[in-house]
Design an enzyme around this catalytic site. Structure first.
Site, PDB file in Angstrom:
ATOM      1  N   HIS A  28       0.822  -1.216   0.000  1.00 56.98           N
ATOM      2  CA  HIS A  28       0.000   0.000   0.000  1.00 56.98           C
ATOM      3  C   HIS A  28       0.858   1.269   0.000  1.00 56.98           C
ATOM      4  O   HIS A  28       0.687   2.112  -0.888  1.00 56.98           O
ATOM      5  CB  HIS A  28      -0.988  -0.024   1.171  1.00 56.98           C
ATOM      6  CG  HIS A  28      -1.741   1.242   1.349  1.00 56.98           C
ATOM      7  ND1 HIS A  28      -2.627   1.720   0.408  1.00 56.98           N
ATOM      8  CD2 HIS A  28      -1.742   2.145   2.357  1.00 56.98           C
ATOM      9  CE1 HIS A  28      -3.131   2.873   0.823  1.00 56.98           C
ATOM     10  NE2 HIS A  28      -2.610   3.151   2.006  1.00 56.98           N
ATOM     11  N   HIS A  32       3.373   7.059   5.511  1.00 52.97           N
ATOM     12  CA  HIS A  32       2.139   7.716   5.935  1.00 52.97           C
ATOM     13  C   HIS A  32       1.322   6.967   6.980  1.00 52.97           C
ATOM     14  O   HIS A  32       0.594   7.580   7.742  1.00 52.97           O
ATOM     15  CB  HIS A  32       1.257   8.065   4.726  1.00 52.97           C
ATOM     16  CG  HIS A  32       0.434   6.936   4.216  1.00 52.97           C
ATOM     17  ND1 HIS A  32       0.952   5.935   3.413  1.00 52.97           N
ATOM     18  CD2 HIS A  32      -0.876   6.644   4.388  1.00 52.97           C
ATOM     19  CE1 HIS A  32      -0.009   5.083   3.110  1.00 52.97           C
ATOM     20  NE2 HIS A  32      -1.125   5.485   3.693  1.00 52.97           N
ATOM     21  N   ASP A  33       1.431   5.655   7.071  1.00 54.53           N
ATOM     22  CA  ASP A  33       0.655   4.900   8.057  1.00 54.53           C
ATOM     23  C   ASP A  33       1.471   4.438   9.259  1.00 54.53           C
ATOM     24  O   ASP A  33       0.950   3.736  10.116  1.00 54.53           O
ATOM     25  CB  ASP A  33       0.005   3.681   7.397  1.00 54.53           C
ATOM     26  CG  ASP A  33      -1.291   4.024   6.671  1.00 54.53           C
ATOM     27  OD1 ASP A  33      -1.945   5.024   7.042  1.00 54.53           O
ATOM     28  OD2 ASP A  33      -1.654   3.290   5.738  1.00 54.53           O
ATOM     29  N   GLU A  38       0.124   5.873  12.629  1.00 54.92           N
ATOM     30  CA  GLU A  38      -1.240   5.418  12.885  1.00 54.92           C
ATOM     31  C   GLU A  38      -1.325   3.911  13.153  1.00 54.92           C
ATOM     32  O   GLU A  38      -2.125   3.473  13.986  1.00 54.92           O
ATOM     33  CB  GLU A  38      -2.090   5.777  11.662  1.00 54.92           C
ATOM     34  CG  GLU A  38      -3.556   5.582  11.814  1.00 54.92           C
ATOM     35  CD  GLU A  38      -4.296   6.123  10.604  1.00 54.92           C
ATOM     36  OE1 GLU A  38      -5.194   5.409  10.130  1.00 54.92           O
ATOM     37  OE2 GLU A  38      -3.988   7.230  10.135  1.00 54.92           O
ATOM     38  N   ASP A  39      -0.523   3.129  12.438  1.00 57.73           N
ATOM     39  CA  ASP A  39      -0.713   1.676  12.451  1.00 57.73           C
ATOM     40  C   ASP A  39       0.439   0.863  13.039  1.00 57.73           C
ATOM     41  O   ASP A  39       0.403  -0.364  12.998  1.00 57.73           O
ATOM     42  CB  ASP A  39      -0.972   1.177  11.026  1.00 57.73           C
ATOM     43  CG  ASP A  39      -2.289   1.675  10.467  1.00 57.73           C
ATOM     44  OD1 ASP A  39      -3.179   2.048  11.266  1.00 57.73           O
ATOM     45  OD2 ASP A  39      -2.432   1.699   9.238  1.00 57.73           O
ATOM     46  N   ASP A  88      -3.409   8.432  -1.218  1.00 57.86           N
ATOM     47  CA  ASP A  88      -3.958   7.408  -0.330  1.00 57.86           C
ATOM     48  C   ASP A  88      -5.385   7.049  -0.730  1.00 57.86           C
ATOM     49  O   ASP A  88      -5.737   5.866  -0.834  1.00 57.86           O
ATOM     50  CB  ASP A  88      -3.899   7.905   1.112  1.00 57.86           C
ATOM     51  CG  ASP A  88      -4.254   6.841   2.128  1.00 57.86           C
ATOM     52  OD1 ASP A  88      -3.967   5.653   1.899  1.00 57.86           O
ATOM     53  OD2 ASP A  88      -4.813   7.209   3.186  1.00 57.86           O
TER      54      ASP A  88
END
Length: 177
Positions: A36, A62-63, A66-67, A123
């Protein structure tokens, strides 16, 4: 791309691969999650012709806030304040419930920096392409349509950022289930 810039991008790819190593996508094949962030960088670079190394590094990362267990300070120390700030801008607050996070994405989109808007566009392009082509097995048609509509609501807040990315989003949205 200059050597320092290409090094930044390669370091971001390696870091993201390490941080996401045990994560899988929700698609039927449970593909590796790192696909991704790589797709975002590809959309920005190959499809939109954007070659800003900090932008591409932020897209790849980018994640991570957050993840994964990554911290802002860790990103700032390793990739610089600009990259870390863009990643923070596009990260949801995971302490909030999902409906609130989704509402805030729409509300906050218009306040994002230019680089964060570009990452957000990429995204959403990648996500709706994935939902159209390989939706999670557990997502009925209604949920897929709701996702498309929500993604459009986010993107509508940042129209005027990049014509090419907006066209790519609109083309992907045209495949709405």
């Amino acid at each position: 791309m200059k050597p320092r810039e290409s090094q930044l991008l390669i370091d971001a790819l390696a870091f993201a691969a390490l941080k996401h190593r045990d994560q899988r996508r929700k698609d039927p094949e449970a593909s590796p999650y790192i696909n991704h962030p790589i797709s975002l960088a590809r959309v920005l670079s190959v499809e939109a012709g954007l070659h800003d190394a900090e932008l591409l590094a932020a897209a790849v990362l980018h994640d991570t806030l957050e993840d994964t267990q990554t911290t802002f300070e860790e990103l700032r120390e390793r990739f610089g304040k600009e990259v870390a700030s863009v990643v923070r801008e596009v990260s949801d607050d995971r302490t909030l419930l999902k409906p609130e996070r989704k509402r805030l994405q729409i509300e906050h989109a218009r306040h994002l920096s230019r680089r964060a808007r570009l990452v957000k566009l990429a995204d959403k392009i990648c996500n709706i392409r994935d939902v159209a082509a390989n939706p999670p097995r557990s997502w009925p048609l209604r949920r897929r349509r709701e996702y498309f509509d929500w993604a459009k609501a986010v993107i509508d807040q940042i129209r005027g950022t990049n014509k090419t990315l907006e066209r790519l989003f609109d083309e992907a949205f045209a495949g709405r289930p």
